[in-house]
Design a protein around this motif. Structure first.
Motif, PDB file in Angstrom:
ATOM      1  N   MET A 248       0.040  37.566   5.919  1.00 56.02           N
ATOM      2  CA  MET A 248      -0.220  38.964   5.603  1.00 56.02           C
ATOM      3  C   MET A 248       1.040  39.624   5.045  1.00 56.02           C
ATOM      4  N   GLY A 249       0.839  40.430   4.016  1.00 61.08           N
ATOM      5  CA  GLY A 249       1.942  41.163   3.411  1.00 61.08           C
ATOM      6  C   GLY A 249       1.373  42.212   2.478  1.00 61.08           C
ATOM      7  N   ASP A 250       2.172  42.642   1.519  1.00 66.16           N
ATOM      8  CA  ASP A 250       1.691  43.617   0.549  1.00 66.16           C
ATOM      9  C   ASP A 250       0.521  43.054  -0.250  1.00 66.16           C
ATOM     10  N   ALA A 251      -0.403  43.938  -0.629  1.00 63.37           N
ATOM     11  CA  ALA A 251      -1.538  43.527  -1.445  1.00 63.37           C
ATOM     12  C   ALA A 251      -1.093  42.995  -2.797  1.00 63.37           C
ATOM     13  N   THR A 252       0.082  43.421  -3.271  1.00 62.52           N
ATOM     14  CA  THR A 252       0.570  43.037  -4.597  1.00 62.52           C
ATOM     15  C   THR A 252       1.121  41.614  -4.650  1.00 62.52           C
ATOM     16  N   ILE A 253       1.457  41.041  -3.506  1.00 65.94           N
ATOM     17  CA  ILE A 253       2.134  39.740  -3.504  1.00 65.94           C
ATOM     18  C   ILE A 253       1.466  38.698  -2.620  1.00 65.94           C
ATOM     19  N   THR A 254       0.480  39.103  -1.821  1.00 67.09           N
ATOM     20  CA  THR A 254      -0.112  38.179  -0.859  1.00 67.09           C
ATOM     21  C   THR A 254      -1.306  37.466  -1.461  1.00 67.09           C
ATOM     22  N   GLY A 255      -1.158  36.171  -1.671  1.00 65.81           N
ATOM     23  CA  GLY A 255      -2.231  35.383  -2.248  1.00 65.81           C
ATOM     24  C   GLY A 255      -3.222  34.914  -1.202  1.00 65.81           C
ATOM     25  N   ALA A 256      -4.459  34.781  -1.633  1.00 68.79           N
ATOM     26  CA  ALA A 256      -5.534  34.318  -0.746  1.00 68.79           C
ATOM     27  C   ALA A 256      -5.843  32.854  -1.036  1.00 68.79           C
ATOM     28  N   VAL A 257      -6.661  32.277  -0.194  1.00 66.53           N
ATOM     29  CA  VAL A 257      -7.171  30.925  -0.425  1.00 66.53           C
ATOM     30  C   VAL A 257      -8.690  30.980  -0.378  1.00 66.53           C
ATOM     31  N   GLU A 258      -9.334  30.184  -1.214  1.00 67.14           N
ATOM     32  CA  GLU A 258     -10.792  30.082  -1.137  1.00 67.14           C
ATOM     33  C   GLU A 258     -11.158  29.396   0.172  1.00 67.14           C
ATOM     34  N   SER A 259     -12.121  29.961   0.877  1.00 68.53           N
ATOM     35  CA  SER A 259     -12.402  29.443   2.207  1.00 68.53           C
ATOM     36  C   SER A 259     -13.770  29.909   2.687  1.00 68.53           C
ATOM     37  N   ASP A 260     -14.387  29.071   3.512  1.00 70.35           N
ATOM     38  CA  ASP A 260     -15.614  29.435   4.234  1.00 70.35           C
ATOM     39  C   ASP A 260     -15.338  29.560   5.726  1.00 70.35           C
ATOM     40  N   ALA A 261     -14.051  29.556   6.101  1.00 72.70           N
ATOM     41  CA  ALA A 261     -13.679  29.580   7.521  1.00 72.70           C
ATOM     42  C   ALA A 261     -13.806  31.008   8.055  1.00 72.70           C
ATOM     43  N   ASP A 262     -14.956  31.310   8.659  1.00 71.36           N
ATOM     44  CA  ASP A 262     -15.198  32.655   9.178  1.00 71.36           C
ATOM     45  C   ASP A 262     -15.158  32.713  10.705  1.00 71.36           C
ATOM     46  N   THR A 263     -14.717  31.627  11.334  1.00 67.57           N
ATOM     47  CA  THR A 263     -14.498  31.612  12.785  1.00 67.57           C
ATOM     48  C   THR A 263     -13.157  30.967  13.054  1.00 67.57           C
ATOM     49  N   ILE A 264     -12.629  31.185  14.234  1.00 67.48           N
ATOM     50  CA  ILE A 264     -11.308  30.636  14.552  1.00 67.48           C
ATOM     51  C   ILE A 264     -11.341  29.111  14.616  1.00 67.48           C
TER      52      ILE A 264
END
Length: 301
Positions: A248-264
């Protein structure tokens, strides 16, 4: 016969709680750096256990860049209220308005480096002599050089070649006037340890860490969520993607990953199979080979 063996999570928890209590014992005015990310959440959870049933003996400090995800800010306020902590906020925007910081300009501008001055000013304003951080040695090569008690000079700077020995869990918190320490209770946790510990403890996290649908653009190989801070440029296509954030960080620099992981449990399986570190999609770390270390030497988290 009783079994007195500890699981590795028990050992990591005990070590972190020891560091937290040692910090409270050695320093007069410590603070806990809280970003609303998973590591700072776990650290605050451990601090609540370390000093229960008392209130936390130090405040939570958030350096607000003004470019945070809305979900992070909502979570921060709810979490602080839940554990009855005192919150100190350092504002990067205020630093810019006062002329303490010059905001970056250009297509790839970021407020990440601007946090350094705001953090140092906040430490000086409140006379904090130690700042607890959620950094872990497995995150990035610069963070792997940190000790539990990391000395900062009177300019807030870090010298990785001038670290103090830490033998047999003995920590040297002595310092001269104007100096301070960063303390890292989670140093020996890995990303997997953090997720397994959160599962065991039932820790609630911001929704951003779980898979969800969001409009995104792919910029320089990094998936960025479209927001008021990230708008598509000429030639960029907005795609609705199922993503989650590993860090987690700024919206401008924090990249996401494609994922279906919706539970821990699904996230733990995903982390176990990952071949890239969680900071691999952070645009700020891609600016140079030593981007993180350069920022840390100047006073970064």
């Amino acid at each position: 016969m009783p079994d007195y063996s500890l699981s590795h999570l028990d050992q990591l928890e005990a070590e972190a709680i020891f560091i937290l209590r040692e910090t409270a014992a050695q320093f007069e005015n410590p603070a806990l750096l809280f970003s609303g990310g998973k590591d700072s959440i776990v650290m605050a959870h451990l601090a609540a256990k370390a000093f229960w049933p008392s209130r936390l003996p130090f405040p939570l400090v958030h350096v607000d860049t003004g470019h945070n995800f809305a979900e992070t800010m909502t979570y921060r306020d709810e979490f602080v209220e839940k554990i009855n902590a005192r919150l100190v906020v350092g504002s990067v925007q205020e630093s810019i308005d006062k002329g303490r910081v010059v905001e970056e300009k250009g297509a790839n501008a970021s407020r990440n480096r601007a946090q350094i001055i705001t953090l140092l000013d906040t430490i000086e304003e409140h006379q904090f002599d130690a700042a607890l951080g959620g950094g872990r040695r497995d995150e990035e090569k610069a963070r792997a050089k940190e000790r539990f008690f990391s000395h900062r000079d009177d300019f807030g700077q870090w010298d990785p070649k001038n670290q103090r020995p830490e033998l047999w869990n003995l920590f040297n918190g002595r310092m001269h006037q104007g100096e301070n320490f960063r303390v890292f209770p989670l140093s020996n946790f890995t990303e997997m340890d953090v997720w397994m510990y959160m599962k065991r403890e039932g820790i609630v996290l911001p929704s951003l860490y779980y898979a969800h649908e969001r409009d995104c653009v792919i910029r320089n190989g990094t998936i960025l969520a479209v927001s008021e801070f990230v708008q598509p440029r000429d030639g960029e296509e907005v795609k609705n993607m199922r993503i989650r954030f590993r860090t987690m960080g700024d919206a401008t620099i924090t990249g996401a990953v494609e994922s279906d992981a919706d539970t821990i449990d699904k996230i733990i399986d995903e982390v176990a199979a990952a071949r890239q570190t969680e900071r691999g999609n952070r645009a700020d770390d891609k600016r140079s080979e030593t981007a993180m270390e350069d920022r840390k030497k100047e006073g970064y988290f």
